[in-house]
Scaffold this active site. Sequence first.
Site, PDB file in Angstrom:
ATOM      1  N   HIS A  74       0.873  -1.167   0.000  1.00  0.00           N
ATOM      2  CA  HIS A  74       0.000   0.000   0.000  1.00  0.00           C
ATOM      3  C   HIS A  74       0.914   1.222   0.000  1.00  0.00           C
ATOM      4  O   HIS A  74       1.677   1.423   0.954  1.00  0.00           O
ATOM      5  CB  HIS A  74      -0.928  -0.012   1.228  1.00  0.00           C
ATOM      6  CG  HIS A  74      -1.968  -1.104   1.137  1.00  0.00           C
ATOM      7  ND1 HIS A  74      -2.360  -1.843   2.230  1.00  0.00           N
ATOM      8  CD2 HIS A  74      -2.661  -1.566   0.065  1.00  0.00           C
ATOM      9  CE1 HIS A  74      -3.288  -2.718   1.820  1.00  0.00           C
ATOM     10  NE2 HIS A  74      -3.482  -2.569   0.534  1.00  0.00           N
TER      11      HIS A  74
ATOM     12  N   GLU B 157       1.571   3.374   3.043  1.00  0.00           N
ATOM     13  CA  GLU B 157       2.024   2.726   4.282  1.00  0.00           C
ATOM     14  C   GLU B 157       3.524   2.528   4.127  1.00  0.00           C
ATOM     15  O   GLU B 157       3.979   1.560   3.521  1.00  0.00           O
ATOM     16  CB  GLU B 157       1.261   1.418   4.490  1.00  0.00           C
ATOM     17  CG  GLU B 157      -0.234   1.687   4.675  1.00  0.00           C
ATOM     18  CD  GLU B 157      -1.096   0.433   4.655  1.00  0.00           C
ATOM     19  OE1 GLU B 157      -0.566  -0.676   4.783  1.00  0.00           O
ATOM     20  OE2 GLU B 157      -2.324   0.589   4.498  1.00  0.00           O
TER      21      GLU B 157
ATOM     22  N   HIS C 299       2.906  -3.569   6.528  1.00  0.00           N
ATOM     23  CA  HIS C 299       1.862  -2.556   6.346  1.00  0.00           C
ATOM     24  C   HIS C 299       1.874  -1.574   7.521  1.00  0.00           C
ATOM     25  O   HIS C 299       2.669  -1.716   8.450  1.00  0.00           O
ATOM     26  CB  HIS C 299       0.487  -3.232   6.269  1.00  0.00           C
ATOM     27  CG  HIS C 299       0.294  -4.031   5.021  1.00  0.00           C
ATOM     28  ND1 HIS C 299      -0.580  -3.657   4.024  1.00  0.00           N
ATOM     29  CD2 HIS C 299       0.871  -5.190   4.596  1.00  0.00           C
ATOM     30  CE1 HIS C 299      -0.539  -4.546   3.049  1.00  0.00           C
ATOM     31  NE2 HIS C 299       0.332  -5.485   3.369  1.00  0.00           N
TER      32      HIS C 299
ATOM     33  N   GLU D 192       1.498  -5.400  10.569  1.00  0.00           N
ATOM     34  CA  GLU D 192       1.101  -3.989  10.677  1.00  0.00           C
ATOM     35  C   GLU D 192       2.030  -3.386  11.726  1.00  0.00           C
ATOM     36  O   GLU D 192       1.992  -3.776  12.900  1.00  0.00           O
ATOM     37  CB  GLU D 192      -0.356  -3.887  11.142  1.00  0.00           C
ATOM     38  CG  GLU D 192      -1.350  -4.624  10.250  1.00  0.00           C
ATOM     39  CD  GLU D 192      -1.752  -3.833   9.014  1.00  0.00           C
ATOM     40  OE1 GLU D 192      -1.380  -2.649   8.922  1.00  0.00           O
ATOM     41  OE2 GLU D 192      -2.443  -4.403   8.148  1.00  0.00           O
TER      42      GLU D 192
HETATM   43 ZN   LIG Z   1      -1.886  -2.042   4.160  1.00  0.00          ZN
END
Ligand SMILES: [Zn+2]
Length: 435
Positions: free
Chosen positions: A90, A93, A197, A288
């Site tokens: 992404h 990110e 992420h 994350e």
């Molecule tokens: Zn992401």
Amino acid sequence: MPAQRMFVFQLSLFFCSWLSSIHGLDFRYYNSVEMEQYLKDVNRTYPEITHLHSIGQSVEGRELWVLILGQHPREHRTGIPEFKYVGNMHGNEVVGRVLLLQLINYLTSRYLSDPLVTRMLNSSRVHILPSMNPDGFESSDRDCINSVGRYNKNGVDLNRNFPDAFESNTEQEIEKEVSAVMDWLKTETFVLSANLHGGAVVASYPYDNSNRGSELQGGQSISPDDDVFIHLAKTYSYNHTEMHNANSCSDFIGFDHGITNGYYWYPLKGGMQDYNYVKAQCLELTLEISCCKFPLESQLPGLWEANRPALLAYMQQVHLGVKGVVMDSDGKPVQNAVVEVSGRRNLCPFSSDRNGEYFRLLLPGTYTITVTHPGHETLTQRIKVPYGPDSFSALTHNFILRQKDNISTGAAPSPQSCTNAITTLTLFILQRLLS
Ligand SMILES: [Zn+2]
């Protein structure tokens, strides 16, 4: 100034600039041009332990650079597991992208002086794709939660664009970045992976989706290797300074131990981690790693310190379980032999690759493993598996198959939907061309 002193002065200037350019990588956001330059510099400075290649291009034509690190960076060696990290899928990110460059700096500058790094690079081959979505990165605004830059140039979420393991999403066109990763997965037998992420602090593991079959239990979509995934996710969260505390981001509900089943958090179709696991035999987590997707540069050193031990500990887990070669009675490697661990019915069975090699991440314990291949007698063996990461090697166990007397050996069936082990010559050549 005498010539000799001038020479020493120039030499020290060169040495200082070399040190600052390589050893002291600044904590800031490198744009795509700067990142490419950095990767090329590293490759030039450490040619013995790095290999730089592009796995394809983004929609806007930016190269998707992968730096390979290891004692033998240019080619796979028998028994050396392949590991990968993917960042910035992404585009907005961005912490993963920064941390992977820092990780490259850390690993290359400490090789041969730091025992952990040295053993890591001598025992595994590490592939790092710092940015899977460079177009998204270039279009991002520096916002904590805003989604500008998340998608690729065509406005597609790359983490929804992989062929889904449970439902058909064939009507969807595969984006260039996703296609490049899918081809990349066919060039090596990747054993373990993570994609980085931001926007939360948690280690998420497969499955992300479900067809509402037996895998769906208590709101979770549970894979046959759930025990291994939970161990892998906890390895990351407990080696991270905050993640395991489960309350890192104020606006999120805490996750026990800082981990979650992907589907339990929210179901997701076309994700990369399910594709890696189901279709490519590569166990992958979605990490994350920052509450803020695009934090201030002043926060980057702290984020590196929080994640560094976790990134290293996770890499070491590539040595879990058992590995080896499936051979026939003449000692020749057997490709596409199914290597099945009793009690683990994988959607696509794990099988030996073009070198006859298999890798199976397992927690310590005793397992019954069955190896099958057309024209050969089925082989079943019980194997006691120790904890491999401490010794930087999974248990090595080779299987020798006996040919059946009265049945001719045909070509092994190649399930089209489970393609990783079936690496074609074409893809191999393609990789060489891209190198
Ligand atoms: Zn992401």
